[in-house]
Write an enzyme that holds these catalytic residues in place. Structure first.
Site, PDB file in Angstrom:
ATOM      1  N   GLY A  69       0.807  -1.215   0.000  1.00 26.87           N
ATOM      2  CA  GLY A  69       0.000   0.000   0.000  1.00 26.87           C
ATOM      3  C   GLY A  69       0.839   1.263   0.000  1.00 26.87           C
ATOM      4  O   GLY A  69       0.499   2.246  -0.665  1.00 26.87           O
ATOM      5  N   ASN A 146      -7.984   4.010   8.485  1.00 29.47           N
ATOM      6  CA  ASN A 146      -7.337   2.853   9.098  1.00 29.47           C
ATOM      7  C   ASN A 146      -7.425   2.846  10.619  1.00 29.47           C
ATOM      8  O   ASN A 146      -7.295   1.793  11.234  1.00 29.47           O
ATOM      9  CB  ASN A 146      -5.869   2.759   8.661  1.00 29.47           C
ATOM     10  CG  ASN A 146      -5.135   4.061   8.800  1.00 29.47           C
ATOM     11  OD1 ASN A 146      -5.538   5.080   8.243  1.00 29.47           O
ATOM     12  ND2 ASN A 146      -4.062   4.049   9.542  1.00 29.47           N
ATOM     13  N   GLN A 176      -7.738  -0.170   3.372  1.00 26.68           N
ATOM     14  CA  GLN A 176      -8.552  -0.781   4.431  1.00 26.68           C
ATOM     15  C   GLN A 176      -9.905  -1.259   3.915  1.00 26.68           C
ATOM     16  O   GLN A 176     -10.606  -2.003   4.601  1.00 26.68           O
ATOM     17  CB  GLN A 176      -8.774   0.218   5.576  1.00 26.68           C
ATOM     18  CG  GLN A 176      -7.514   0.548   6.362  1.00 26.68           C
ATOM     19  CD  GLN A 176      -7.070  -0.589   7.278  1.00 26.68           C
ATOM     20  OE1 GLN A 176      -7.859  -1.451   7.673  1.00 26.68           O
ATOM     21  NE2 GLN A 176      -5.788  -0.612   7.631  1.00 26.68           N
ATOM     22  N   HIS A 198      -1.934  -7.649   2.539  1.00 28.24           N
ATOM     23  CA  HIS A 198      -1.968  -8.196   3.904  1.00 28.24           C
ATOM     24  C   HIS A 198      -3.139  -7.710   4.731  1.00 28.24           C
ATOM     25  O   HIS A 198      -3.337  -8.147   5.867  1.00 28.24           O
ATOM     26  CB  HIS A 198      -0.632  -7.967   4.627  1.00 28.24           C
ATOM     27  CG  HIS A 198      -0.346  -6.556   5.040  1.00 28.24           C
ATOM     28  ND1 HIS A 198      -0.319  -6.172   6.349  1.00 28.24           N
ATOM     29  CD2 HIS A 198      -0.033  -5.456   4.328  1.00 28.24           C
ATOM     30  CE1 HIS A 198      -0.001  -4.878   6.423  1.00 28.24           C
ATOM     31  NE2 HIS A 198       0.180  -4.435   5.212  1.00 28.24           N
ATOM     32  N   THR A 234      11.932  -7.314 -10.808  1.00 29.48           N
ATOM     33  CA  THR A 234      11.378  -8.655 -11.012  1.00 29.48           C
ATOM     34  C   THR A 234      10.195  -8.865 -10.071  1.00 29.48           C
ATOM     35  O   THR A 234      10.307  -8.616  -8.865  1.00 29.48           O
ATOM     36  CB  THR A 234      12.462  -9.722 -10.771  1.00 29.48           C
ATOM     37  OG1 THR A 234      13.553  -9.421 -11.638  1.00 29.48           O
ATOM     38  CG2 THR A 234      11.948 -11.117 -11.049  1.00 29.48           C
ATOM     39  N   CYS A 321       1.953   1.300  12.130  1.00 26.67           N
ATOM     40  CA  CYS A 321       3.216   1.857  11.657  1.00 26.67           C
ATOM     41  C   CYS A 321       3.588   3.166  12.337  1.00 26.67           C
ATOM     42  O   CYS A 321       4.723   3.600  12.251  1.00 26.67           O
ATOM     43  CB  CYS A 321       3.178   2.025  10.147  1.00 26.67           C
ATOM     44  SG  CYS A 321       1.566   2.442   9.534  1.00 26.67           S
TER      45      CYS A 321
HETATM   46  N1  PLP Z   1      -2.933   3.045   3.675  1.00 26.92           N
HETATM   47  C1  PLP Z   1      -3.704   2.627   4.697  1.00 26.92           C
HETATM   48  C2  PLP Z   1      -5.062   3.205   4.888  1.00 26.92           C
HETATM   49  C3  PLP Z   1      -3.224   1.638   5.566  1.00 26.92           C
HETATM   50  O1  PLP Z   1      -3.983   1.216   6.581  1.00 26.92           O
HETATM   51  C4  PLP Z   1      -1.929   1.102   5.353  1.00 26.92           C
HETATM   52  C5  PLP Z   1      -1.362   0.102   6.294  1.00 26.92           C
HETATM   53  O2  PLP Z   1      -1.592   0.145   7.473  1.00 26.92           O
HETATM   54  C6  PLP Z   1      -1.184   1.573   4.263  1.00 26.92           C
HETATM   55  C7  PLP Z   1      -1.721   2.540   3.449  1.00 26.92           C
HETATM   56  C8  PLP Z   1       0.172   1.018   3.973  1.00 26.92           C
HETATM   57  O3  PLP Z   1       0.075  -0.264   3.424  1.00 26.92           O
HETATM   58  P1  PLP Z   1       1.320  -1.276   3.485  1.00 26.92           P
HETATM   59  O4  PLP Z   1       1.414  -1.749   4.898  1.00 26.92           O
HETATM   60  O5  PLP Z   1       0.955  -2.361   2.536  1.00 26.92           O
HETATM   61  O6  PLP Z   1       2.529  -0.525   3.031  1.00 26.92           O
END
Ligand code: PLP
Length: 376
Positions: A69, A146, A176, A198, A234, A321
């Site tokens: 993402g 999120n 999400q 994921h 790749t 994160c």
């Molecule tokens: N955007 C949103 C709304 C998310 O919840 C997340 C991950 O928590 C991301 C982007 C980032 O995705 P990724 O973990 O695949 O980099």
């Protein structure tokens, strides 16, 4: 009882995804090679692209595979937000969008307007459209938040933009939403859409960017000719094939899964609201089926998450994160909450694999831990 209730951070891989992934791991071909092993890998990729395109209601040629993402968001923002002019976004986007926009501002020439949601965590489409002017090249609004799980009126924003006569590129971060609620790029009226495997039972480290035919898409990376020269490197065939399998399964059971998850979520939310000083953050109606974001007077979210973890219940304070950076959630402050209120939040995210016994157990633990913390 060990309970995993942090599916919005990452969800366990589906059996269908694991099976395909293991099969692919036995294969060694590079999809760009012209020999048999290469052709097999390329066929895996193109099958995955076709399956995902069908599920999102677009053409296979409009899907570009990414590492997740974050890359899809960065790519969308960079491709459509370069040069002078303005970007319109919301104040509670994921940092993969907000930080990418900040980088463009630092590079010069670009400004960003952030629209605040209402206290219920939902944006007003007219406000978003009204902020777009003749210099607006990009509008980027997430499909579902999120942290608080609120679903945004993406189709209405697209309509409002059209009505206002503006035609910026319209991107949605649907990380999400995809696999949890219906996502059809034609019905949403978006030009770019980001997703991540994921979050719907695929592997971590795989995702995709949908780009409507005709919308310019400058590459983010430079190298070989993969993904029609727009995303070199790749391809991670195993992860991409597993992502498509996971999305197929998630979409196939979406209705029953959402009904089950929503019922458990509402059962748990009702118990939470019986706890003194409890509050749920964000609208309970326009909300992803598995999400609860709440706080309790006099209780710090991080302390609660740690004590729940010690009791075997895994939840989070918000975005996985950005946990631990010491700052209160920008999502909750965008809703007008004070820093103190925002520090109180925890996010519980359930899935169709969650059970009634788990929901009740989370409520029991919350009741006793919150009472202990409130009574000092
Ligand atoms: N955007 C949103 C709304 C998310 O919840 C997340 C991950 O928590 C991301 C982007 C980032 O995705 P990724 O973990 O695949 O980099």
């Amino acid at each position: 009882m060990n309970i995993y209730a942090d599916h919005a951070a990452s969800s366990p891989m589906r059996e269908s995804a694991k099976a395909v992934m293991l099969e692919c791991l036995e294969e060694c071909g590079n999809p760009s090679s012209i020999h048999a092993a290469g052709r097999l890998a390329a066929a895996r990729l193109e099958r995955a692209r076709k399956e995902m395109a069908e599920l999102l209601n677009c053409r296979p040629s409009e899907i570009y595979f990414t590492s997740g993402g974050t890359e899809a968001d960065n790519w969308a923002v960079r491709a459509a937000g370069q040069g002078p002019g303005q970007t319109v976004t919301s104040a509670f986007e994921h940092h993969a969008v907000l930080r990418a926009l900040e980088a463009l501002e630092r590079a010069g020439g670009r400004t960003t307007v952030q629209i605040r949601p209402g206290a219920d965590g939902v944006l007003d489409p007219e406000k978003v459209a009204a902020a777009a002017d003749g210099s607006t090249a990009l509008v980027s609004v997430m499909a579902a938040n999120n942290e608080i799980g609120t679903i945004q009126p993406i189709a209405e924003i697209a309509k409002a933009l059209k009505k206002s006569g503006r035609s910026p590129v319209f991107h949605t971060d649907a990380v999400q939403a995809v696999g949890h609620i219906p996502v059809d790029v034609q019905k949403l009226g978006v030009d770019l859409l980001s997703l991540s495997a994921h979050k719907f039972g695929g592997p971590r480290g795989a995702g995709a960017l949908y780009c409507r035919t005709g919308v310019p898409l400058e590459p983010l990376l430079f190298g070989g000719g993969q993904e029609r020269g727009r995303r070199p490197g790749t391809e991670n065939t195993a992860a991409i094939a597993a992502m498509a399998a996971a999305l197929g399964e998630a979409c196939g059971i979406m209705e029953q899964a959402a009904a089950h998850t929503r019922r458990l979520r509402d059962r748990l939310a009702a118990r939470i609201l019986e706890i003194p000083g409890a509050q749920i953050n964000g609208s309970m109606t326009n909300r992803l089926p598995g999400n609860i974001n709440c706080r309790f007077d006099g209780v710090e979210g991080e302390t609660l998450v740690i004590l729940l973890d010690l009791a075997g219940v895994q939840v989070s304070t918000g975005a996985a994160c950005s946990s631990g950076n010491g700052e209160p959630s920008h999502v909750l402050t965008a809703l007008g909450q004070s820093r103190r209120e925002a520090y109180g939040a925890i996010r519980i995210s359930l899935a169709e694999t969650s059970t009634e016994a788990e929901a009740d157990c989370i409520a029991d633990h919350l009741e006793s831990i919150v009472a202990d913390l409130q009574n000092g």
